[in-house]
Design a protein around this motif. Structure first.
Motif, PDB file in Angstrom:
ATOM      1  N   UNK A 138       7.105   4.052  32.608  1.00 49.18           N
ATOM      2  CA  UNK A 138       8.025   3.677  34.267  1.00 49.18           C
ATOM      3  C   UNK A 138       6.941   2.989  35.118  1.00 49.18           C
ATOM      4  N   UNK A 139       5.646   2.499  34.843  1.00 50.18           N
ATOM      5  CA  UNK A 139       4.659   2.067  35.608  1.00 50.18           C
ATOM      6  C   UNK A 139       4.573   0.607  35.038  1.00 50.18           C
ATOM      7  N   UNK A 140       3.791  -0.268  35.987  1.00 54.78           N
ATOM      8  CA  UNK A 140       3.564  -1.634  35.437  1.00 54.78           C
ATOM      9  C   UNK A 140       2.534  -1.456  34.237  1.00 54.78           C
ATOM     10  N   UNK A 141       2.674  -2.455  33.443  1.00 52.66           N
ATOM     11  CA  UNK A 141       1.555  -2.326  32.258  1.00 52.66           C
ATOM     12  C   UNK A 141       0.317  -2.777  32.591  1.00 52.66           C
ATOM     13  N   UNK A 142       0.049  -3.510  33.685  1.00 51.74           N
ATOM     14  CA  UNK A 142      -1.320  -3.660  34.451  1.00 51.74           C
ATOM     15  C   UNK A 142      -1.617  -3.059  35.560  1.00 51.74           C
ATOM     16  N   UNK A 143      -2.552  -2.066  35.806  1.00 51.17           N
ATOM     17  CA  UNK A 143      -2.557  -1.642  37.112  1.00 51.17           C
ATOM     18  C   UNK A 143      -3.896  -1.036  37.167  1.00 51.17           C
ATOM     19  N   UNK A 144      -4.411  -1.213  38.275  1.00 43.77           N
ATOM     20  CA  UNK A 144      -5.799  -0.587  38.629  1.00 43.77           C
ATOM     21  C   UNK A 144      -5.819   0.107  39.941  1.00 43.77           C
ATOM     22  N   UNK A 145      -6.336   1.245  40.320  1.00 42.49           N
ATOM     23  CA  UNK A 145      -6.070   1.814  41.309  1.00 42.49           C
ATOM     24  C   UNK A 145      -7.671   2.083  41.857  1.00 42.49           C
ATOM     25  N   UNK A 146      -7.767   2.339  43.313  1.00 43.35           N
ATOM     26  CA  UNK A 146      -8.948   2.446  44.076  1.00 43.35           C
ATOM     27  C   UNK A 146     -10.155   1.589  43.608  1.00 43.35           C
ATOM     28  N   UNK A 147      -9.922   0.237  43.954  1.00 41.55           N
ATOM     29  CA  UNK A 147     -11.061  -0.561  43.469  1.00 41.55           C
ATOM     30  C   UNK A 147     -12.079  -0.641  44.571  1.00 41.55           C
ATOM     31  N   UNK A 148     -13.516  -0.472  44.235  1.00 39.74           N
ATOM     32  CA  UNK A 148     -14.423  -0.233  45.158  1.00 39.74           C
ATOM     33  C   UNK A 148     -15.277  -1.352  44.575  1.00 39.74           C
ATOM     34  N   UNK A 149     -15.815  -2.121  45.583  1.00 37.81           N
ATOM     35  CA  UNK A 149     -16.985  -3.151  45.257  1.00 37.81           C
ATOM     36  C   UNK A 149     -17.877  -3.388  46.576  1.00 37.81           C
ATOM     37  N   UNK A 150     -18.971  -2.702  46.155  1.00 40.36           N
ATOM     38  CA  UNK A 150     -20.276  -2.968  47.046  1.00 40.36           C
ATOM     39  C   UNK A 150     -21.174  -4.029  46.857  1.00 40.36           C
ATOM     40  N   UNK A 151     -21.500  -4.530  48.069  1.00 40.72           N
ATOM     41  CA  UNK A 151     -22.606  -5.599  47.605  1.00 40.72           C
ATOM     42  C   UNK A 151     -23.707  -5.512  48.769  1.00 40.72           C
ATOM     43  N   UNK A 152     -25.066  -5.609  48.003  1.00 36.81           N
ATOM     44  CA  UNK A 152     -26.196  -5.307  48.936  1.00 36.81           C
ATOM     45  C   UNK A 152     -27.133  -6.467  48.753  1.00 36.81           C
ATOM     46  N   UNK A 153     -27.909  -6.377  49.732  1.00 37.18           N
ATOM     47  CA  UNK A 153     -29.227  -7.278  49.607  1.00 37.18           C
ATOM     48  C   UNK A 153     -30.516  -6.620  50.244  1.00 37.18           C
ATOM     49  N   UNK A 154     -31.521  -7.288  49.754  1.00 37.94           N
ATOM     50  CA  UNK A 154     -32.921  -6.675  50.075  1.00 37.94           C
ATOM     51  C   UNK A 154     -33.461  -7.245  51.417  1.00 37.94           C
ATOM     52  N   UNK A 155     -33.927  -6.308  52.307  1.00 34.77           N
ATOM     53  CA  UNK A 155     -34.369  -6.776  53.770  1.00 34.77           C
ATOM     54  C   UNK A 155     -35.961  -6.529  53.467  1.00 34.77           C
ATOM     55  N   UNK A 156     -36.777  -7.483  54.021  1.00 34.89           N
ATOM     56  CA  UNK A 156     -38.217  -7.089  54.139  1.00 34.89           C
ATOM     57  C   UNK A 156     -38.539  -6.651  55.283  1.00 34.89           C
ATOM     58  N   UNK A 157     -39.290  -5.552  55.125  1.00 38.04           N
ATOM     59  CA  UNK A 157     -39.663  -4.477  56.283  1.00 38.04           C
ATOM     60  C   UNK A 157     -40.873  -5.275  56.661  1.00 38.04           C
ATOM     61  N   UNK A 158     -41.536  -4.658  57.997  1.00 35.60           N
ATOM     62  CA  UNK A 158     -42.685  -5.243  58.681  1.00 35.60           C
ATOM     63  C   UNK A 158     -43.956  -4.732  57.800  1.00 35.60           C
ATOM     64  N   UNK A 159     -43.684  -3.450  57.083  1.00 33.22           N
ATOM     65  CA  UNK A 159     -44.895  -3.132  56.223  1.00 33.22           C
ATOM     66  C   UNK A 159     -44.968  -3.725  54.914  1.00 33.22           C
ATOM     67  N   UNK A 160     -44.076  -4.698  54.513  1.00 39.32           N
ATOM     68  CA  UNK A 160     -43.996  -5.337  53.284  1.00 39.32           C
ATOM     69  C   UNK A 160     -43.070  -4.870  52.170  1.00 39.32           C
ATOM     70  N   UNK A 161     -42.505  -3.493  52.482  1.00 43.57           N
ATOM     71  CA  UNK A 161     -41.723  -2.868  51.622  1.00 43.57           C
ATOM     72  C   UNK A 161     -40.243  -3.550  51.725  1.00 43.57           C
TER      73      UNK A 161
END
Length: 371
Positions: A138-161
């Motif tokens: 009784x439900x659609x043949x193609x279905x996805x629920x609760x799609x979560x997509x995080x995207x990150x990037x690296x930030x250079x800190x003053x101490x070099x880390x």
């Protein structure tokens, strides 16, 4: 000699494929499908279709087991009937006798790889889809629920880390194959300005490479965390990455992807920066390459053990094969978990069982050849 040995190896190999595939199928899926037949009224025709679609996966798993059984059973029988002794008396070395089994094992490795790449992922995916359609008709043949997509990037800190920060978070309640609903996007990609997009629905506009959002609100947030502006809209286009849509469309289990699809998924996971998923996917990709070569390891070990003079019947050979394969798959599972946890590199987690098996096989071969 090669023709004779191959003719002796093929019947027990085919017997092993049938026996082991049936055994694994019964343990893994048959009882679960029978339960669904009783509890949910699953049509028996659907159950048989799912079993047929799952069969290639179990056939692939049975190839290493069958290779071990065939080589162990064949060489043990030839040894007990003194045929191998006669060959050695004619000047044929143990290395040469075992080479036939190893070459046949390489051929089976190629067949396993083709099955694992071209047939098994598609069959597994279709089996899952067939079962879902039958249980949720009784439900659609193609279905996805609760799609979560995080995207990150690296930030250079003053101490070099380097510090990893969240730059964008994409969430959708549902996806029906074309449109997403219940969307919330937190966008911190622009320096000094953040925006929160809340939308009733949204879809990807392929012609313009933008997202079309409908019936929503955009909240602009200043660096001091205060609201700078609030914009309500009925239709708004935003240039955000298409990646969340790819994640929703390509959402497959590891067993439902071939190497090419897994590599594409790996690139998506790298964009999200989820280290745990990246490690798991790297291990699974390496395992897809390493598993077929288990046939070579099993062929070498089985042939070497079988050349030792003994009186081993078919029942004993079958039992020894089960014991060796059980040990191999336990080791495979342990190294996989270590790889998933980051305690082993992905390539070592996948190849270590083969390396250990190959080392044992070569050690036994040298010892037997010196007798």
């Amino acid at each position: 000699m090669d023709r004779y040995l191959i003719s002796e190896l093929l019947p027990p190999f085919l017997f092993g494929v049938g026996a082991f595939a049936s055994l694994v199928l019964a343990i893994d899926s048959l009882f679960e499908l029978m339960r669904k037949l009783v509890e949910t009224g699953l049509p028996i025709t659907i159950a048989f279709k799912v079993i047929a679609l799952k069969l290639p996966n179990f056939v692939v798993l049975s190839f290493p087991m069958s290779t071990l059984l065939a080589t162990l059973m064949t060489y043990s029988r030839l040894s007990s009937e003194s045929e191998l002794i006669a060959l050695r008396g004619c000047g044929v070395s143990v290395y040469r006798m075992v080479m036939t089994a190893v070459m046949l094992s390489f051929l089976i490795t190629g067949i396993t790889f083709i099955f694992n790449e071209q047939i098994v992922p598609a069959a597994n995916y279709e089996a899952t889809a067939t079962l879902e359609r039958a249980l949720k008709s009784d439900k659609p043949t193609f279905k996805r629920e609760n799609i979560v997509y995080p995207e990150y990037r690296d930030i250079q800190q003053p101490d070099g880390t380097k510090e990893k920060i969240l730059t964008r978070l994409f969430y959708a309640d549902k996806f029906n194959g074309k449109q997403m609903t219940g969307l919330t996007i937190i966008d911190r990609s622009q320096s000094g300005l953040s925006q929160i997009v809340v939308s009733e629905s949204g879809e990807w506009n392929a012609s313009q490479n933008v997202w079309d959002f409908y019936n929503g609100t955009i909240y602009l947030v200043a660096p001091d965390r205060s609201y700078r502006n609030i914009l309500r809209f009925q239709h708004q286009q935003l240039r955000l990455p298409r990646t969340p849509l790819n994640v929703a469309q390509n959402s497959r289990d590891y067993e439902e992807m071939n190497i090419a699809q897994a590599m594409e998924q790996l690139e998506l996971e790298r964009l999200s920066g989820n280290a745990q998923k990246i490690r798991k996917l790297k291990v699974r990709i390496q395992q897809k390459i390493a598993l077929p070569f288990a046939c070579v390891v099993c062929g070498l070990v089985g042939a070497t053990v079988g050349t030792v003079p003994q009186r081993t019947g078919r029942g004993a050979s079958f039992g020894i094969s089960l014991l060796v394969i059980f040990t191999y798959y336990v080791l495979l599972r342990v190294t996989r978990e270590l790889g998933d946890a980051g305690m082993l590199p992905s390539y070592l987690a996948a190849w270590l069982p083969n390396i250990i098996g190959l080392t044992i096989g070569l050690f036994l071969l040298v010892r037997v050849a010196r007798r």
